[in-house]
Design a protein around this motif. Structure first.
Motif, short mmCIF file in Angstrom:
data_model
loop_
_atom_site.label_atom_id
_atom_site.label_comp_id
_atom_site.label_asym_id
_atom_site.label_seq_id
_atom_site.Cartn_x
_atom_site.Cartn_y
_atom_site.Cartn_z
N MET A 298 -17.75 -14.48 34.04
CA MET A 298 -18.27 -13.71 32.90
C MET A 298 -19.37 -14.51 32.21
SD MET A 298 -15.94 -11.58 30.41
CE MET A 298 -14.36 -12.37 30.63
N LEU B 282 -11.00 -4.88 14.43
CA LEU B 282 -9.85 -5.17 13.55
C LEU B 282 -10.22 -4.86 12.09
CD1 LEU B 282 -7.01 -6.28 13.58
CD2 LEU B 282 -7.94 -8.54 13.18
N PHE B 283 -11.44 -5.24 11.74
CA PHE B 283 -11.91 -4.97 10.38
C PHE B 283 -11.88 -3.48 10.08
CE2 PHE B 283 -15.65 -4.14 7.58
CZ PHE B 283 -15.11 -4.66 6.43
N LEU C 63 -16.03 -10.54 21.58
CA LEU C 63 -15.36 -11.13 20.42
C LEU C 63 -15.83 -10.47 19.12
CD1 LEU C 63 -15.24 -14.90 21.30
CD2 LEU C 63 -13.39 -13.24 21.30
N ILE C 64 -17.15 -10.32 19.01
CA ILE C 64 -17.68 -9.67 17.80
C ILE C 64 -17.09 -8.27 17.70
CG2 ILE C 64 -19.76 -8.75 16.73
CD1 ILE C 64 -21.27 -11.09 17.95
N LEU D 152 -6.73 -13.32 13.86
CA LEU D 152 -7.40 -13.11 15.15
C LEU D 152 -8.33 -14.27 15.45
CD1 LEU D 152 -7.96 -11.10 17.49
CD2 LEU D 152 -9.86 -10.25 16.14
N ILE E 274 -19.02 -12.32 26.50
CA ILE E 274 -17.85 -12.81 25.76
C ILE E 274 -18.10 -12.72 24.26
CG2 ILE E 274 -16.46 -14.85 25.22
CD1 ILE E 274 -16.59 -15.62 28.09
N VAL E 275 -19.29 -13.18 23.86
CA VAL E 275 -19.63 -13.13 22.45
C VAL E 275 -19.57 -11.68 21.95
CG1 VAL E 275 -21.45 -13.51 20.75
CG2 VAL E 275 -21.04 -15.18 22.54
N CYS F 119 -8.33 -2.19 9.65
CA CYS F 119 -7.81 -2.51 8.32
C CYS F 119 -8.39 -1.59 7.26
CB CYS F 119 -8.13 -3.95 7.94
SG CYS F 119 -7.23 -5.13 8.92
N LEU F 120 -9.71 -1.41 7.35
CA LEU F 120 -10.39 -0.56 6.38
C LEU F 120 -9.85 0.86 6.45
CD1 LEU F 120 -12.68 -1.68 4.61
CD2 LEU F 120 -14.25 -0.29 5.96
N LEU G 84 -6.97 1.80 7.49
CA LEU G 84 -5.61 1.82 6.95
C LEU G 84 -5.65 1.94 5.42
CD1 LEU G 84 -2.83 1.57 8.20
CD2 LEU G 84 -2.86 -0.85 7.63
N ILE G 85 -6.51 1.12 4.81
CA ILE G 85 -6.60 1.14 3.35
C ILE G 85 -7.09 2.50 2.86
CG2 ILE G 85 -7.88 0.18 1.41
CD1 ILE G 85 -7.69 -2.53 3.01
N GLY H 98 -14.31 -7.26 18.93
CA GLY H 98 -12.89 -7.36 18.58
C GLY H 98 -12.69 -7.55 17.09
N VAL H 99 -13.45 -8.48 16.52
CA VAL H 99 -13.29 -8.75 15.09
C VAL H 99 -13.66 -7.52 14.27
CG1 VAL H 99 -14.16 -10.12 13.18
CG2 VAL H 99 -13.63 -11.23 15.35
N PHE H 100 -14.76 -6.89 14.63
CA PHE H 100 -15.17 -5.70 13.89
C PHE H 100 -14.17 -4.57 14.03
CE2 PHE H 100 -19.37 -7.27 12.87
CZ PHE H 100 -19.50 -6.70 11.62
N PHE I 143 -17.67 -15.89 11.18
CA PHE I 143 -16.97 -14.65 10.83
C PHE I 143 -15.87 -14.92 9.80
CE2 PHE I 143 -18.28 -12.23 14.71
CZ PHE I 143 -18.71 -11.13 14.02
N LEU J 172 0.85 -1.21 0.00
CA LEU J 172 0.00 0.00 0.00
C LEU J 172 0.87 1.25 0.00
CD1 LEU J 172 -2.94 -0.51 2.52
CD2 LEU J 172 -3.12 -0.01 0.10
N ILE K 128 -8.02 -10.60 10.02
CA ILE K 128 -9.16 -11.11 10.78
C ILE K 128 -9.04 -12.61 11.00
CG2 ILE K 128 -11.64 -11.53 10.58
CD1 ILE K 128 -11.74 -8.60 9.52
N LYS L 231 -21.93 -15.56 29.09
CA LYS L 231 -21.66 -15.94 27.71
C LYS L 231 -21.86 -14.78 26.73
CE LYS L 231 -23.94 -18.59 24.28
NZ LYS L 231 -25.20 -19.30 24.07
#
Lengths: 216, 260
Positions: free
Chosen positions: B1, B17-18, B10-11, A165, B6-7, B21-22, B24-25, B13-15, A190, A139, A162, B3
């Protein structure tokens, strides 16, 4: 018969592999194109064997080692072809370090070949992190240049980050407690969704590239 | 904790990171756009600067031509006229012998040919007819001269333009250059020329039956002649379109707008 996200993702992987093979003739002397095609073929083969074994309820987890290592080596090679001279050296150095570390981990038995644990977090991390770094370097290179493989690079950056992770969390959370397994299932969904996104981007890249070749 | 927490974590966390990344791009994509735009601006500026230099050099060239023409006329022609007059006076003297008479006649002869050539040079440098009778007359004279001195046929349909003196000179020079190119490089023997004024400006068309040329070659590496034409067209606030291919002659269409 209903299709899961994973099935659609696998379908796209096969479609992309075929498309890249079809375009092979037109992409004369484009090394990075060849490498990417090899990458797609390898991933297709590994994924194919994995789902074949899974359908007979055999243990297919040992294949994940091949998946990570092959992905790491081929994507490194892909970026190696895209990079400028000085950055190529960086790729070679990184690859050397990763291969050396992996060899030690395998030899010392730190990473077991047939493992009860699905993934080794360390293995996932050292195989993915360099790819993310390359993607960002690519990039950066595009700042004053044309961005080659823009869609593929976006896909790599998003999907590899992702999935890394997800894989790490999945291996950490992998214990028999029932709620923990449910969470892992959500994480897999996911991962499949982003895998699908990744391959849609590769598909778009191919479409663009093919048009470009046609015009020229 | 429990359930669901935690879910949710995690969701999240993943979002997260997404989105990172987005972000950054997008950051790289927008930076790239900005850098490319800056570079384009720089390139535009450079081109503009080059254009200015070219236009200035054309203006200086014309000024210098005018000066040389003036000097030729004032300093040389006027003096030569005096020489020729004096020689005539001497010739009228009946006391000179045959030899002297011959020499004087030779002087007269040389003087008049020199006068004629200096007039011609001055005329080429700056056609006086342009200032006196306007563009149409000057062009007609130019075409006639070419028809007379070379075996080229020129069909033309032109009209006068309401342009300033310097701009008329630009149009004149464009035609001069185009005809020269057609004869020298195109080996053409028939030219069709059309010039018409309309409300906002004027249009001129120039077609030859020469050997033609490759337009991409010329636009990538234009010769001095074409560069000269381009600069003059730009001074006239116009656009030039060229159509040509090997063995098919060439067509130049220049469209200029008044104003500014």
């Amino acid at each position: 018969m209903s299709f899961s996200l994973e099935d659609i993702g696998f379908f796209f992987l096969i479609v992309n592999t075929v498309l890249f093979l079809v375009g092979l003739k037109k992409a004369k002397n484009k090394k990075e194109y060849y490498v990417f095609t090899i990458y797609l073929i390898s991933i297709s083969v590994i994924s194919g064997i994995m789902s074949y074994l899974a359908s007979y309820e055999e243990n297919n987890l040992f294949l994940s080692h091949y998946y990570f290592v092959v992905q790491f080596i081929l994507l490194s090679w892909f970026f190696y072809e895209l990079f400028q001279k000085r950055q190529k050296k960086l790729v070679v150095k990184f690859t050397g370090i990763v291969v050396f570390t992996l060899a030690i981990l395998y030899l010392t038995g730190e990473i077991a070949y047939y493992s009860v644990e699905p993934f080794n977090p360390l293995e996932v991390f050292i195989c993915s992190f360099p790819i993310i770094v390359y993607s960002i370097i690519h990039l950066y290179n595009s700042l004053n240049n044309t961005l080659n493989y823009a869609y593929v690079n976006t896909g790599i950056l998003v999907y590899i980050s992702i999935s890394t992770l997800v894989f790490i969390l999945a291996s950490v959370l992998n214990n028999p407690e029932s709620y923990s397994m449910q969470v892992v299932d959500i994480l897999w969904e996911f991962n499949s969704a982003f895998f699908l996104l990744y391959h849609v981007l590769i598909f778009v890249e191919w479409l663009k590239k093919f048009q470009w070749i046609k015009v020229k | 904790m429990d359930k669901s927490k935690i879910v949710f974590a995690l969701i999240f966390g993943v979002f997260f990171l997404f989105l990172v990344c987005l972000g950054l791009i997008l950051f790289f994509v927008f930076s790239r756009k900005k850098i490319i735009q800056k570079e384009r601006e720089k390139a535009d500026l450079r081109i503009e600067h080059q254009q200015k230099i070219l236009q200035t050099s054309i203006a200086i060239q014309e000024l210098e031509r005018k000066r040389i023409a003036q000097d030729l006329h004032d300093a040389i022609s006027a003096k030569l006229n005096v020489v020729s007059l004096s020689t005539n006076v001497l010739l009228a003297d009946e006391n000179i012998n045959k030899k002297q008479k011959d020499s004087l006649e030779q002087i007269l002869d040389i003087t008049s040919t020199t006068l004629e050539s200096s007039r011609k040079i001055a005329h080429d440098l700056l056609p006086p007819i342009l200032a006196k009778f306007g563009l149409k007359a000057a062009l007609e004279e130019l075409f006639e001269e070419f028809s007379k001195n070379t075996d080229i046929d020129i069909d033309y349909e032109i009209e006068d333009l309401s342009l300033s003196g310097t701009n008329q000179l630009h149009v004149f020079r464009i035609f001069q250059e185009l005809i020269n190119n057609s004869i020298r490089h195109g080996k053409a023997n028939v030219l069709e020329i059309f010039m018409e004024e309309h409300e906002k400006g004027f249009v001129l068309k120039f077609q030859d039956n020469g050997i033609g040329f490759n337009i991409t070659d010329v636009s990538e590496k234009p010769g001095i002649g074409i560069q000269n034409i381009n600069s003059r067209v730009r001074i006239l606030n116009g656009e030039i379109k060229i159509e040509s291919s090997k063995d098919n002659g060439s067509l130049f269409v220049i469209q200029c707008n008044y104003g500014e």
